[in-house]
Scaffold this motif. Structure first.
Motif, mmCIF file in Angstrom:
data_model
loop_
_atom_site.group_PDB
_atom_site.id
_atom_site.type_symbol
_atom_site.label_atom_id
_atom_site.label_comp_id
_atom_site.label_asym_id
_atom_site.label_seq_id
_atom_site.Cartn_x
_atom_site.Cartn_y
_atom_site.Cartn_z
ATOM 1 N N VAL A 81 -11.584 2.276 11.611
ATOM 2 C CA VAL A 81 -12.215 1.623 10.451
ATOM 3 C C VAL A 81 -13.731 1.536 10.673
ATOM 4 O O VAL A 81 -14.199 1.646 11.798
ATOM 5 C CB VAL A 81 -11.630 0.206 10.244
ATOM 6 N N LEU A 139 -5.403 3.462 11.353
ATOM 7 C CA LEU A 139 -6.045 2.506 10.437
ATOM 8 C C LEU A 139 -7.431 3.026 10.103
ATOM 9 O O LEU A 139 -8.181 3.439 10.985
ATOM 10 C CB LEU A 139 -6.162 1.130 11.103
ATOM 11 N N GLY A 169 -3.263 4.555 7.448
ATOM 12 C CA GLY A 169 -3.278 3.258 6.780
ATOM 13 C C GLY A 169 -4.577 3.044 6.043
ATOM 14 O O GLY A 169 -5.621 3.561 6.434
ATOM 15 N N SER A 170 -4.488 2.298 4.959
ATOM 16 C CA SER A 170 -5.674 1.910 4.207
ATOM 17 C C SER A 170 -5.399 0.534 3.619
ATOM 18 O O SER A 170 -4.254 0.079 3.605
ATOM 19 C CB SER A 170 -5.943 2.936 3.106
ATOM 20 N N ARG A 171 -6.460 -0.138 3.168
ATOM 21 C CA ARG A 171 -6.224 -1.444 2.553
ATOM 22 C C ARG A 171 -5.322 -1.281 1.330
ATOM 23 O O ARG A 171 -4.440 -2.074 1.090
ATOM 24 C CB ARG A 171 -7.548 -2.100 2.163
ATOM 25 N N THR A 212 -10.267 -6.533 9.683
ATOM 26 C CA THR A 212 -9.038 -5.736 9.603
ATOM 27 C C THR A 212 -8.085 -6.082 10.739
ATOM 28 O O THR A 212 -6.892 -6.309 10.515
ATOM 29 C CB THR A 212 -9.388 -4.228 9.659
ATOM 30 N N ASN A 259 -2.200 -0.841 5.400
ATOM 31 C CA ASN A 259 -2.471 -1.051 6.826
ATOM 32 C C ASN A 259 -1.322 -1.745 7.561
ATOM 33 O O ASN A 259 -0.933 -1.334 8.660
ATOM 34 C CB ASN A 259 -3.748 -1.885 6.995
ATOM 35 N N CYS A 316 1.611 0.558 8.001
ATOM 36 C CA CYS A 316 1.188 1.596 8.952
ATOM 37 C C CYS A 316 1.305 1.071 10.379
ATOM 38 O O CYS A 316 1.854 1.748 11.262
ATOM 39 C CB CYS A 316 -0.240 2.028 8.629
#
Lengths: 230, 230
Positions: free
Chosen positions: B86, B25, B49-51, B94, B72, B75
């Motif tokens: 993050v 993340l 993962g990303s937003r 998150t 995310n 993921c």
């Protein structure tokens, strides 16, 4: 013609500290005694301090290598650099009583405020932020630095060990003061003094000893720290 | 006949983690991206993962070596071990949003809560004690550990560097979980995962990055940590 900027000072260009007298408050404890032994072995003049002059004399005789013993006040007065290696619970009381004797001196705090319970060691956060910042608050006329937190007293005391391969993180507000402490650390074979920030970043350096205690327990080690790429 | 005590477990006897999928993340940030690259290079299956899934896909393509990208939540769901890389200011938000997806997962927090001002970096102390303890509070159904705090994103990202000689301090409450993380660290050439205490001792490990930043500035380095005598 002057150049646009002064040449950047070599951070490894450290002063000659061989002529300085080092006092060690709490020099009858394991950490203080070990440091006194190593510094004396390296040729430094060392005076260990204790509340009772008698105990300091006895410990000094046991350490040998020219180490002297004195009551804390005399130890502070006669030294150029004063290492504070007292137990955390006597830290404020000891330093508060020595404000006059420590005025103008370079003070090196190496105290780790820790608590212990069934789960092992944990950090104690002093009101001032760290032991080193408490020392700075109590000793406004002294030049306070922090260093020598991560040394194993067992390794320091072992005469069969010639070199202690470790880095000493040195913290302080004034570059010249930190450099004296770095140079002192460098007198001990294998050790290197590395500047590692201002006093406001001392708490985590002091507290990291709790982690080293966990490492020691798991691996049966006397763990220390080295910095890579430096 | 049974012996009086079970033989002490070899602390270096770590599990085979080569079959685990690792989610990262914050995998589009410098630290996450660098870790994803190194783990994938070592043969680990990695999902960043990303937003925004789109950004994760793009970063994954740039990293190569089979790294995948996902939003995310996906993921987290598809991974066995989830590294939290993050920024500190998005940490609680998150993780709070991913509680369901992270249930049952091994979470590895590597976030360093730091503030910056004219004098450099300084530690921020989360209400829960540390970023890792905040993760544990927000994710009661996850197995939370802390590790990978002291890695230089610059060194991680540099394809000319084959080995990163450093120790990864791994913290956690459950030995088996820590051992998985230690084994993961050990997949990266030069790295070693070392158990270094419970989560209540995470704050100083996270905060030590402030000191490494001071070291880097003084010495022009990308400093890391090694433990001696271990």
């Amino acid at each position: 013609m002057t150049s646009a900027a002064a040449p950047k000072k070599d951070p490894w260009d450290l002063p000659d500290v061989s002529g300085l007298t080092v006092g060690v408050l709490g020099g009858t404890g394991d950490q203080g005694r070990g440091l006194a032994y190593r510094l004396a072995l390296a040729g430094q003049r060392v005076i260990i301090g204790s509340r009772a002059a008698e105990r300091a004399h006895e410990a000094a005789t046991e350490i040998g290598h020219g180490v002297e013993g004195a009551a804390n006040a005399e130890c502070a007065e006669r030294s150029d650099v004063v290492v504070v290696a007292v137990p955390w619970d006597g830290h404020a009381r000891t330093l508060g009583a020595l404000r006059a004797e420590l005025a103008g001196k370079l003070v090196v705090d190496c105290v780790n405020p820790l608590g212990f319970d069934k789960k092992g060691a944990y950090p104690i956060k002093p009101e001032e932020g760290s032991a080193a910042e408490q020392a700075a608050a109590l000793l406004p006329e002294s030049r306070v630095t922090a260093a020598f937190h991560h040394l194993s007293a067992v390794l320091l005391a072992d005469p069969a060990i010639d070199e202690i391969e470790t880095d000493v993180m040195v913290l302080g507000e004034v570059r010249a003061d930190c450099e004296v402490v770095q140079a002192l650390a460098g007198r001990i074979p294998g050790m290197r003094g590395v500047f590692a920030g201002r006093l406001r970043n001392a708490h985590q350096v002091e507290s990291l000893v709790a982690n080293l205690i966990s490492v020691n327990r798991r691996y049966g080690a006397h763990a220390g720290i080295q910095l890579t790429d430096v």
